[in-house]
Design an enzyme around this catalytic site. Structure first.
Site, PDB file in Angstrom:
ATOM      1  N   SER A  32       0.981  -1.104  -0.128  1.00 19.57           N
ATOM      2  CA  SER A  32      -0.082  -0.221   0.136  1.00 19.57           C
ATOM      3  C   SER A  32       0.595   1.589   0.163  1.00 19.57           C
ATOM      4  O   SER A  32       2.064   1.254   0.418  1.00 19.57           O
ATOM      5  CB  SER A  32      -1.085   0.016   1.763  1.00 19.57           C
ATOM      6  OG  SER A  32       0.133   0.685   2.527  1.00 19.57           O
ATOM      7  N   LYS A  33       0.364   2.198  -0.239  1.00 19.00           N
ATOM      8  CA  LYS A  33       0.658   3.419  -0.088  1.00 19.00           C
ATOM      9  C   LYS A  33       1.197   3.834   0.646  1.00 19.00           C
ATOM     10  O   LYS A  33       2.691   3.843   1.310  1.00 19.00           O
ATOM     11  CB  LYS A  33       0.046   4.486  -0.431  1.00 19.00           C
ATOM     12  CG  LYS A  33      -0.674   4.318  -1.680  1.00 19.00           C
ATOM     13  CD  LYS A  33      -1.701   5.497  -2.511  1.00 19.00           C
ATOM     14  CE  LYS A  33      -1.936   5.708  -4.039  1.00 19.00           C
ATOM     15  NZ  LYS A  33      -2.366   6.533  -4.632  1.00 19.00           N
ATOM     16  N   ARG A  34       1.405   3.226   1.962  1.00 20.64           N
ATOM     17  CA  ARG A  34       1.300   3.861   3.542  1.00 20.64           C
ATOM     18  C   ARG A  34       3.464   3.062   3.417  1.00 20.64           C
ATOM     19  O   ARG A  34       4.026   3.327   4.347  1.00 20.64           O
ATOM     20  CB  ARG A  34       0.383   2.992   4.575  1.00 20.64           C
ATOM     21  CG  ARG A  34       0.648   4.474   5.830  1.00 20.64           C
ATOM     22  CD  ARG A  34      -1.178   3.415   6.735  1.00 20.64           C
ATOM     23  NE  ARG A  34      -1.893   3.384   5.714  1.00 20.64           N
ATOM     24  CZ  ARG A  34      -3.213   2.450   5.610  1.00 20.64           C
ATOM     25  NH1 ARG A  34      -2.997   2.078   7.058  1.00 20.64           N
ATOM     26  NH2 ARG A  34      -3.781   2.422   5.214  1.00 20.64           N
ATOM     27  N   ASP A  35       2.713   1.736   3.117  1.00 19.34           N
ATOM     28  CA  ASP A  35       4.497   1.231   2.641  1.00 19.34           C
ATOM     29  C   ASP A  35       5.508   1.893   2.630  1.00 19.34           C
ATOM     30  O   ASP A  35       6.924   1.908   2.995  1.00 19.34           O
ATOM     31  CB  ASP A  35       4.405  -0.069   1.856  1.00 19.34           C
ATOM     32  CG  ASP A  35       3.409  -1.257   2.610  1.00 19.34           C
ATOM     33  OD1 ASP A  35       3.813  -1.503   3.849  1.00 19.34           O
ATOM     34  OD2 ASP A  35       2.714  -1.638   1.647  1.00 19.34           O
ATOM     35  N   GLY A  36       5.444   3.354   1.342  1.00 20.43           N
ATOM     36  CA  GLY A  36       6.840   3.890   1.029  1.00 20.43           C
ATOM     37  C   GLY A  36       7.308   5.008   2.192  1.00 20.43           C
ATOM     38  O   GLY A  36       8.035   4.972   2.027  1.00 20.43           O
TER      39      GLY A  36
END
Length: 491
Positions: free
Chosen positions: A254-258
């Site tokens: 997910s984008k949060r893993d960025g």
RNA sequence: GCCCCCAUCGUCUAGUGGACUAGGACGCAGCCCUUUCAAGGCUACGACCGGGGUUCGAAUCCCCGUGGGGGCACCA
């Protein structure tokens, strides 16, 4: 194979990430392979979530990767417009067609009622779904209410009985009992369509032959097939791509893993990769092979991928991303670049670090560091000293293991003497006499060359010593040796 | 909870009923090369989720488990 028309259809709701890039890559490969077109379409029907700049980032990202699209919002094309908010009339006309055909109906339910229904269903441990209140309304009555200006949305009238057989290119037939399907919303109260309607209409309207999208769409796949069939259109080939999983393999990327990746010098956002020293070649190669099985020889350029690409060899199982593999592909592709190309690519990293870099020196430095680079910005740690007036030396580093300050100073003094006696300092002229000295002095090559390396480069790790000295030049080399001797003298 | 998808080394994968002693790549370990760090070369370690079928024969086909993933919005 007939020319394929493919499209990547992201929504401008945030940073462009890896999964979008891979869909685009495969779209691009398929289009180029078959002599067709690759299209960019912006799915901006969720005006609440649209973020300024996201569309530009998408276009920049695709271009950075080298995935030039043939049609798109900024370059136009024969089947435009390519932004969904500019296609309202088209969707309205198509929604009307479905209503007229009896495949869709206006719904007057308020969000409040819908929420209440959902709560009750959940209390009864039922699956949340639309209860069909407006489905059974008399069409003429409904039409009158709509004409009278009553607020409404349009829902798809999903068949209640039987089953839907949909065909996925990688998985075969996917059979769903129609009772599992909901009367999904086609047109929202803001006058814009949902994905379900917009994407189906656009894919048909734009002549898309192969729909490549993430496997997260598999659950609404039967809905989409029903919509296309309700229109009486021919279906595209549906290809649901495997999902990217977090590096741990636990859950969808997910984008949060960025943020997590960023800490380690990686990212899941395309915009970051350049900054982090990754090459488009490396990134493309990396994402290409997650979900595409290549038996051997997996280092591929875009052109080689086009040659080899085949939709049938895509895989259906999810893949955990692995940044170590990115490093590998990046380093490998760096080593494949010509000296001119690589020089041009690393130059900005020096500039950004505030170093002035002249091309002549740079062309000599590049071959020395190319096989040491994993990312382009590694050039800084390996080669900054070539472009600095003075190097800073940690005095402690000048005392080589097994030697005392006096012995170290002696080695450096002697090195100075030998090298200063040369008319010209090159790899060829410098190394032989130094080898002789190592031989005669009884010190090891590691001790002598290690000391010189520290004195001349200011680093414990550097490109090969004599090649480096040749680039730095006799005068500077001698200055630095002398300086090191002076530092040692203070002990 | 319900529905759907997936299942080969730690990871990405090859494999489409016999050529499988299961191949490659990353990583990991060792060796060679070597003035450091790399690169390169060689070697090692390492997998068919389980159980039933089908078949002369199954990693490959079917079923059931199990595990993992996705979805269940007037978001895409």
């Amino acid at each position: 194979m007939k020319p394929a028309r493919t499209r990547v259809a992201p929504s401008p709701t945030g940073h462009m990430h890896l999964a979008t890039a891979r869909v685009a890559l495969y779209d691009y490969l398929l289009a180029k392979k078959t002599g067709g077109q690759f299209i960019l379409r912006i799915e901006d029907t969720d005006t609440q979530r649209t973020v300024p700049g996201a569309e530009q980032e998408l276009m920049d990202g695709l271009r950075w990767l080298g995935l030039e699209y043939d049609e798109g919002p900024d370059i136009g094309g024969p089947r435009g417009p390519y932004r969904q908010t500019e296609r309202r009339d088209i969707y309205h006309a198509h929604a009307k067609i479905l209503v007229d055909k009896g495949h869709a109906y206006p719904c007057f339910c308020t969000p409040e009622r819908l929420e209440k229904v959902r709560q009750e269903q959940m209390k009864r441990k039922e699956n949340p779904h639309y209860d069909g209140m407006c489905r059974i309304l008399d069409p003429d009555d409904a039409a009158r209410r709509v004409a009278g200006g009553e607020k409404n949305i349009i829902r798809f009238k999903m068949p209640k009985d039987g089953q839907t057989v949909a065909h996925d290119h990688l998985r075969g037939e996917i059979i769903t009992q129609n009772e599992q399907l909901n009367d999904y919303v086609l047109m929202k109260s803001d006058g814009l369509p949902t994905y379900h309607l917009a994407a189906m209409v656009d894919d048909h309207d734009m002549g898309i032959t192969h729909v490549l999208r993430g496997a997260e769409w598999l659950s609404t796949f039967p809905l989409h097939v029903n919509i296309v069939r309700a229109f009486g259109w021919e279906e595209p080939a549906w290809v649901h791509l495997s999902l990217f999983l977090k590096p741990s393999g636990k859950g969808k990327l997910s984008k949060r893993d960025g943020a997590i990746a960023m800490k380690d010098g990686y990212s899941v956002f395309i915009k970051d990769f350049g900054q982090l020293g990754f090459t488009p070649e490396g990134v493309n190669n990396w994402i290409a092979l997650m979900g595409w099985g290549v038996a051997e020889d997996d280092v591929l350029t875009l052109d080689q991928m086009i040659e080899r690409f085949n939709v049938d060899s895509l895989t259906a199982s999810p893949s955990a991303i692995n940044f170590q593999k990115l490093d590998h592909f990046n380093g490998t592709h760096i080593r494949l670049l010509t000296n001119e190309d690589l020089s041009a690519r690393i130059k900005p990293y020096f500039s950004e670090a505030g170093l002035h870099v002249d091309d002549e020196t740079l062309y000599k430095v590049t071959p020395l560091i190319r096989e040491r680079l994993v990312t382009l910005d590694d050039c800084l740690s390996f080669a900054s000293f070539f472009f600095k007036e003075n190097v800073e030396i940690d005095p402690a580093e000048l005392i080589v293991k097994g030697l005392d300050a006096k012995q170290s100073a002696e080695i450096l003094r002697k090195s100075y003497e030998i090298l200063s006696g040369l008319d010209e300092l090159t790899h060829a002229t410098g190394e032989p006499p130094m080898r002789v000295y190592v031989e005669e002095s009884g010190f090891t090559a590691g001790q002598v060359f290690g000391l010189m390396r520290t004195a001349i480069t200011g680093q414990k790790v550097s490109p090969p010593l004599f090649e480096s000295m040749e680039v730095i030049g006799r005068k500077t080399v001698l200055e630095r040796l002398k300086n090191a001797v002076e530092i040692l003298g203070k002990f």
